[in-house]
Scaffold this active site. Sequence first.
Site, PDB file in Angstrom:
ATOM      1  CG  PHE A 198      -1.817   1.328   1.192  1.00 22.76           C
ATOM      2  CD1 PHE A 198      -3.308   0.917   0.734  1.00 22.76           C
ATOM      3  CD2 PHE A 198      -1.680   2.407   1.687  1.00 22.76           C
ATOM      4  CE1 PHE A 198      -4.051   1.969   0.483  1.00 22.76           C
ATOM      5  CE2 PHE A 198      -2.491   3.551   1.624  1.00 22.76           C
ATOM      6  CZ  PHE A 198      -3.806   3.061   1.169  1.00 22.76           C
ATOM      7  CG  ASP A 307       5.382   4.037   1.676  1.00 23.44           C
ATOM      8  OD1 ASP A 307       5.719   4.896   2.588  1.00 23.44           O
ATOM      9  OD2 ASP A 307       4.530   3.831   1.129  1.00 23.44           O
ATOM     10  CE  LYS A 338      -0.382   6.020   7.681  1.00 27.47           C
ATOM     11  NZ  LYS A 338      -1.904   5.736   8.004  1.00 27.47           N
ATOM     12  CB  THR A 362      -0.384  25.320  -3.988  1.00 35.18           C
ATOM     13  OG1 THR A 362      -0.887  25.326  -5.326  1.00 35.18           O
ATOM     14  CG2 THR A 362      -0.569  26.930  -3.514  1.00 35.18           C
TER      15      THR A 362
HETATM   16  C1  LIG Z   1       2.860   2.954   3.941  1.00 31.92           C
HETATM   17  C2  LIG Z   1       1.938   3.797   3.480  1.00 31.92           C
HETATM   18  N1  LIG Z   1       2.200   4.783   2.427  1.00 31.92           N
HETATM   19  C3  LIG Z   1       1.309   5.686   1.806  1.00 31.92           C
HETATM   20  C4  LIG Z   1       0.112   5.875   2.567  1.00 31.92           C
HETATM   21  C5  LIG Z   1      -0.759   6.848   2.153  1.00 31.92           C
HETATM   22  O1  LIG Z   1      -0.723   8.079   2.912  1.00 31.92           O
HETATM   23  P1  LIG Z   1      -2.138   8.999   3.187  1.00 31.92           P
HETATM   24  O2  LIG Z   1      -3.167   8.318   3.450  1.00 31.92           O
HETATM   25  O3  LIG Z   1      -1.726   9.929   4.018  1.00 31.92           O
HETATM   26  O4  LIG Z   1      -2.020   9.397   1.803  1.00 31.92           O
HETATM   27  C6  LIG Z   1      -0.001   5.139   3.553  1.00 31.92           C
HETATM   28  C7  LIG Z   1      -1.388   5.264   4.565  1.00 31.92           C
HETATM   29  O5  LIG Z   1      -1.889   4.634   5.276  1.00 31.92           O
HETATM   30  C8  LIG Z   1       0.713   4.081   4.131  1.00 31.92           C
HETATM   31  O6  LIG Z   1       0.424   3.294   5.010  1.00 31.92           O
END
Ligand SMILES: Cc1ncc(COP(=O)(O)O)c(C=O)c1O
Length: 484
Positions: A198, A307, A338, A362
Amino acid sequence: MFRSLLANNARYLSSAFVAGEPAGPEVKTAIPGPRSLAMLAEMKTIQISDAVQLFADYSKSIGNYLYDVDGNILLDVYTQISSVPLGYNHPELLDVLQDKENIRTFINRPALGVFPGENYPQRVYNSLLRVAPKGHTEVTTMACGSCSNENAYKAIFVWYRRKQRGDAPYTPEEETSCVMNQSPGVSDLTLLSFKGAFHGRTFGTLITTHTKPVHKLDIPTMDWPIGTFPRYKYPLEDFVRENEEEDRRCLAEVEELFERYNKRGKNVAGVVIEPIQSEGGDHHASPAFFQQLQRIAKKNGAALLIDEVQTGGGTTGEFWCHDHFNLEHPVDIVTYSKKMLVGGYFSLPEFRPREGYRIFNTWMGEPSKVVLLEKVIDVIKRDKLIENVKVTGDILLNGLKAFGKRYPNLVKNVRGRGTFCAFDCDSMAKRDQLVEQLKVEGVQTGGAGPVAVRLRPSLVFQPHHAAIFLDRLEKALHKMDNKV
Ligand SMILES: Cc1ncc(COP(=O)(O)O)c(C=O)c1O
């Protein structure tokens, strides 16, 4: 059992990190209660609200406790999908707002890429760069996790094409074709992601997200390579050989995907991976897997993007989860959001595009969040919160493992780093039932993937909170066990 765990960790018991917390959870109504349900009905008249679980009272919520509008007090082991670093209403964060110097930062939201305020570089230095991953001195800010990844992907493609061109300037043909979505201006490059990953729900990141159909249905996408993230057998110590074999199988597939896509002219410019696959079900991979993956990416001239949107900020017992992996080289790009309060990415200098506006929007983040982050990092360091995460995480994991023996259908495959812990139930129905039953017992948790319960407490979740959690979990398991 929990009393002795507490006695052994007296240092983290001597005082609460956030004053004014209640003694424990208190549940007065069904959740959602009548006020939450009335508000939900109202909200449904204006927007899609099917994911709403309850309406919170953020004026009363404190530390590890989330108060709802019906007067229920929940021990929050989920913290707004893992995004609250110091619990609710931390007094020192409230103080940041009392400082007159800061008020103007909260009111005036600049277009940071064009008109940053005079103290902005210092603020970024005092916050994000103070905790930069190993080898990193550059950082870009963005608003959320998805747009952090989205822009990091762009930085990788620009970097890769520059290498391919040998630094030559763009041709007029490239410039005219790209605005019409045609080659040679646009590229056929790809990014390799993993099944169960994800990385966000925006158009670009969605190409690399492979969790639930609900995220992807009907949306056009690209044929980019998708590898297999290891699926280990637990307990790890009983399945060393099988899990090493799983690493080898997944890495061989990555090598094969590089070969296949590069041969087709759809060169793999980068690999994007979570250090622990979170939304997909809390899947872990070994340090050896990540070390080898970095070698494969380097061998193929591709970037490695880790990530850390969900894992970053100390919750795994290291500030960045990939610090557990003992990697040979700094990671090319690390994305965050987060618990960091603001999104963005750290990148090695070679990933900085040559032209302005290539990575741009922006707002490019939010300076008031950077001001708050500065305080968050002060508190993490002063209160030794990462140490607290390690101690509390051990208590959680040991407690969960003990339940695994007593309730083998409800607590399986216990795993975790720091307080970033999870376990599986033997079906989705049972997992959903357990998350609901925990709410009845006064605990907010969340699901991940098809069968996992994930724990995502804040950094001020201490051993005594872990003991309360385990006590409530035991009650929930006992009730469910007697029903099944
Ligand atoms: C590993 C990871 N990357 C990206 C995201 C996306 O973040 P956002 O919901 O702030 O767009 C999440 C969201 O849960 C995540 O767990």
